[in-house]
Design a protein around this motif. Structure first.
Motif, mmCIF file in Angstrom:
data_model
loop_
_atom_site.group_PDB
_atom_site.id
_atom_site.type_symbol
_atom_site.label_atom_id
_atom_site.label_comp_id
_atom_site.label_asym_id
_atom_site.label_seq_id
_atom_site.Cartn_x
_atom_site.Cartn_y
_atom_site.Cartn_z
ATOM 1 N N UNK A 1 0.823 -1.119 -0.133
ATOM 2 C CA UNK A 1 -0.023 -0.023 -0.078
ATOM 3 C C UNK A 1 0.812 1.396 0.024
ATOM 4 N N UNK A 2 2.109 1.286 0.126
ATOM 5 C CA UNK A 2 2.897 2.256 0.429
ATOM 6 C C UNK A 2 3.212 2.982 -0.842
ATOM 7 N N UNK A 3 3.019 2.212 -1.900
ATOM 8 C CA UNK A 3 3.201 2.751 -3.227
ATOM 9 C C UNK A 3 2.039 3.499 -3.836
ATOM 10 N N UNK B 1 2.667 -12.743 -3.204
ATOM 11 C CA UNK B 1 1.399 -12.188 -2.460
ATOM 12 C C UNK B 1 0.225 -13.098 -2.982
ATOM 13 N N UNK B 2 -0.771 -12.963 -2.169
ATOM 14 C CA UNK B 2 -1.935 -14.025 -2.281
ATOM 15 C C UNK B 2 -2.645 -13.177 -3.289
ATOM 16 N N UNK B 3 -3.537 -13.797 -4.004
ATOM 17 C CA UNK B 3 -4.425 -13.041 -4.992
ATOM 18 C C UNK B 3 -5.460 -12.315 -4.433
ATOM 19 N N UNK B 4 -5.908 -12.727 -3.019
ATOM 20 C CA UNK B 4 -6.804 -11.848 -2.301
ATOM 21 C C UNK B 4 -6.244 -10.391 -2.200
ATOM 22 N N UNK C 1 -8.837 -2.803 -5.564
ATOM 23 C CA UNK C 1 -10.064 -2.235 -5.396
ATOM 24 C C UNK C 1 -10.199 -1.070 -4.308
ATOM 25 N N UNK C 2 -9.426 -1.304 -3.097
ATOM 26 C CA UNK C 2 -9.500 -0.266 -2.230
ATOM 27 C C UNK C 2 -8.906 0.914 -2.573
ATOM 28 N N UNK C 3 -7.747 1.025 -3.422
ATOM 29 C CA UNK C 3 -6.987 2.171 -3.661
ATOM 30 C C UNK C 3 -7.525 2.629 -4.847
ATOM 31 N N UNK C 4 -7.933 2.301 -5.781
ATOM 32 C CA UNK C 4 -8.688 3.154 -6.814
ATOM 33 C C UNK C 4 -7.410 4.182 -7.410
#
Lengths: 362, 399
Positions: free
Chosen positions: B332-334, B350-353, B360-363
């Motif tokens: 998320x830091x990027x 990284x897991x797919x989820x 989805x969260x960061x748009x």
């Protein structure tokens, strides 16, 4: 040692050990001083992890690619101290190097050039025949490194005459009267390698006019790129000139230099070797890892000069390839390294989606 | 009669009737004659010993296999009433030999007739594929939907001519090429699909990298980068490390060592690259806080970032130059630095989820592809955020 004392040292008098010691001291001091005075230079050195407090030797100082001078205003003095700005030659659209000189740097460049050139021309000024057109000086648009070179070397001439008219044609009348006036004297000839070939040699050849320049000493620079394309070697060049104007081959001197280190140029001696003077040095770097190449091994040319005080251009990586041929033992008697140049490194042909890679780096 | 401008070399077909070509109808996507032709092209390429010398040609041949095309087709099964746009004019990049063929396949599968301008450099890959299309021309009528042309990029008249007849232009080759091609007008109803200059990065979760996975990871990374001189739009320039600090240090060292072995063995290093990379390093140092990482040689040049800078995408170099960042938290830091130039995020561990929620969260304004390290150059009909089948076809509304 003060700069004054340096500049009084005969240019080809130090043997490798002595020179190395002196360069270490001088360049260490110069590096620290640029680090203090030039914010960008400090950023560069910090990024490379270089510790300026150590007793480093000059071959350990990070070298800046000359290209950086085209992109950044690298200055170690305040704007009001800048007395002159030199720019490199460049065709339209290309970015040019900008070199900022203060009074001290500018004057040291001149002194240094005088010392070096005197070793080839003798200690006093002589009549000068410029193998170029006066238009280069008159026309501000044409005025570039070529004009600056002519002006810079003009201080070695008493009387000056241009061999070419405004249209780059031979000015035979002017040359005749000039040479008549100065019969028996040493004549200093100056010009740019390709211009000399194209407009002086080739045109003399067809004109049938054979000026007597057997007392001439030619200094020329600017590089061999275009002549390599015409398959003209330095030997061919000297022979050809000898045929049309009688100049002795040993008196034809190429020089290697760049606007980023004006003054401390590398002159070709009577034996055909380019020489480092006490004011400068050449190091050859292996492209693979930037380690120092052995004598006789080809690599990237790093140039080192003690003159740049107003801008951090004392240790530079060029884009030329060269090779050290020897040190302190040239038959011409001059001490210091002597070397050879192979020309610019090739641009890379690289793969990838974007078509523009190459043009980014022009 | 329509006559083409001067100085155009037509690699395929041998003889062209432009009136007939421009009058040709489009087809529905995945037209059976087209897919059969691609299948035939695939098998004839795979049998050709000369073609087998080029891994990129073989990759292309595999892409065109019946099974693969069928798999792609299945994703579009519920698409009804779609027809190709008509005539596509593809401008292939000058330095990726095989790209023209993938662009062509996207055009064929979406139901179009295709004029493809291939690079003005003569790549053997292009000659080989053109020859195989030629061989199929008597048995497969769909080959008449293909025209391969080659001309100098300064030939404005040629670009004007093809542009004036195109329903869609597909422009590869980056910003400068797009600008130059857009000087030639296209009809009002037509549009451009452009592949601009992009920026890509990789992220590695060190906790998930096992001892024996490092070699494979480095190999995948080599293929993503050095294989195309780190100049493909999908090639990473930045590596963001996440995970336990100590673990990151261990993995990093082994990763770069493994990569170095590969580069030393396989990559053709040129002198100018050393100068380019050194210049890039100082350029970056002028703009942001960095520290050069000590490396054995100039094959890999790396700098460590002390923070993620939103201008990082402007400080890059080809041929093996990387910025590294060790994340305090996680990927998320990027998010704050991602702009619309960002194309591919390649990943390991990284897991797919996690990746799904990251999107989805960061748009974010950028990142069009999230692919495992080693697969960044795999061609897909979803590219740069475009679904090429849908973009290159029309949907007809029937009420």
């Amino acid at each position: 040692m003060s700069m004054q004392e340096w500049l009084e040292t005969p240019p080809y008098s130090l043997s490798s050990e002595e020179k190395r010691e002196r360069l270490n001291l001088q360049l260490r001091e110069l590096t620290r001083s640029h680090y203090e005075r030039c914010g960008l230079y400090r950023r560069f050195l910090d990024a490379s992890g270089f510790d300026i407090h150590l007793d480093f030797s000059y071959d350990e100082i990070p070298f800046l690619p000359v290209r950086l001078f085209k992109e950044y205003d690298l200055k170690s003095v305040r704007d009001e101290e800048v007395v002159k700005t030199l720019t490199s030659s460049g065709t339209t659209g290309q970015r040019v190097s900008k070199i900022y000189l203060d009074k001290e740097t500018s004057s040291n460049q001149t002194k240094c050039l005088v010392k070096i050139v005197s070793s080839f021309l003798g200690g006093h000024r002589v009549p000068m025949l410029i193998l170029d057109s006066s238009a280069v000086i008159k026309n501000r648009q044409m005025f570039s490194a070529r004009g600056a070179g002519i002006l810079g070397f003009s201080m070695f001439g008493t009387k000056r005459c241009y061999a070419l008219d405004e249209n780059m044609e031979l000015d035979i009348d002017s040359m005749k009267s000039f040479l008549e006036q100065h019969q028996g004297e040493t004549i200093f000839l100056f010009g740019f390698t390709f211009m000399i070939w194209q407009h002086f040699y080739k045109k003399l050849l067809v004109s049938g006019y054979r000026p007597d320049l057997s007392n001439g000493v030619l200094i020329h620079g600017g590089g061999w790129k275009k002549l390599v394309n015409e398959q003209v070697s330095p030997e061919d060049f000297k022979k050809a000139l000898n045929t049309v104007c009688g100049i002795q081959e040993k008196n034809v001197h190429d020089y290697y230099g760049m606007v980023e280190q004006t003054g401390s140029i590398y002159m070709e001696c009577e034996c055909g070797h380019l020489h480092t003077s006490v004011f400068s040095d050449v190091l050859i770097r292996r492209p693979k890892d930037f380690s120092l190449a052995d004598k006789g091994e080809r690599g990237l040319i790093e140039v080192v000069s003690i003159l740049p005080h107003s801008y951090p251009g004392h240790v530079l990586l060029t884009e030329d390839e060269g090779m050290i041929e020897g040190e302190d033992d040239c038959p011409c008697g001059r001490k210091g390294k002597y070397f050879k140049i192979f020309g610019r490194i090739k641009n890379a042909e690289i793969r990838g989606c974007s078509d523009t890679y190459a043009s980014n780096f022009k | 009669m329509i006559v083409q401008p001067a100085d155009i070399r037509i690699l395929y077909p041998k003889k062209i009737d432009w009136d007939a070509f421009f009058a040709k109808k489009a087809t529905t996507p995945f037209d059976i004659f087209c897919t059969e032709m691609l299948e035939a092209l695939s098998s004839s390429l795979l049998k050709d010993p000369q073609a087998r010398q080029y891994p990129d040609v073989i990759t292309f041949a595999f892409f065109c296999r019946k099974a693969n095309i069928k798999k792609i087709q299945e994703q579009y099964e519920r698409e009804e009433h779609r027809i190709g746009r008509g005539c596509l004019f593809h401008i292939a990049p000058s330095n990726v030999p095989i790209n023209f063929a993938f662009s062509l396949v996207a055009g064929l599968l979406s139901g179009n007739n295709n004029i493809v301008r291939v690079s003005s450099k003569n790549f053997p890959q292009v000659e080989i594929i053109a020859r195989h299309i030629q061989d199929l021309s008597s048995s497969h009528a769909s080959t008449s939907r293909i025209v391969l042309v080659q001309y100098d990029r300064d030939n404005r008249e040629a670009t004007d001519f093809f542009s004036s007849h195109s329903d869609v232009r597909v422009i590869w080759g980056g910003d400068a090429t797009i600008t130059s091609i857009r000087r030639s007008p296209i009809p009002s109803r037509s549009f451009d699909v452009t592949f601009a200059d992009r920026y890509s990065f990789a992220t590695i979760n060190a906790d998930a990298v096992s001892e024996d996975a490092v070699g494979k990871l480095a190999e995948g990374f080599y293929n993503d980068t050095y294989l195309f001189d780190q100049n493909a739009c999908s090639a990473p320039h930045l590596i963001v490390w996440t995970g336990d600090r100590k673990r990151i240090e261990q993995v990093r060292e082994r990763f770069w060592n493994s990569l170095h072995e590969l580069v030393a063995k396989k990559y053709e290093f040129q002198s100018v690259m050393a100068v380019d990379k050194l210049t890039a390093m100082y350029r970056q140092a002028a703009a942001m806080e960095i520290r050069e990482e000590r490396t054995k040689d100039n094959f890999i040049k790396r700098v460590m970032l002390s923070s993620l800078n939103d201008k990082i995408d402007e400080y890059r170099c080809a041929c093996g130059y990387f910025s590294e960042y060790i994340s305090e938290e996680d990927i998320n830091e990027v998010v704050p630095i991602v702009n619309n130039k960002y194309q591919t995020m390649s990943y390991y561990g990284y897991e797919e989820d996690r990746l799904k929620s990251f999107v989805q969260e960061n748009k974010m304004k950028g990142i069009d592809r999230i692919v495992p390290i080693g697969h960044t150059t795999d061609f897909s009909l979803i590219w740069d955020g475009y679904d090429l089948i849908r973009t290159l076809s029309r949907k007809i509304q029937i009420l």
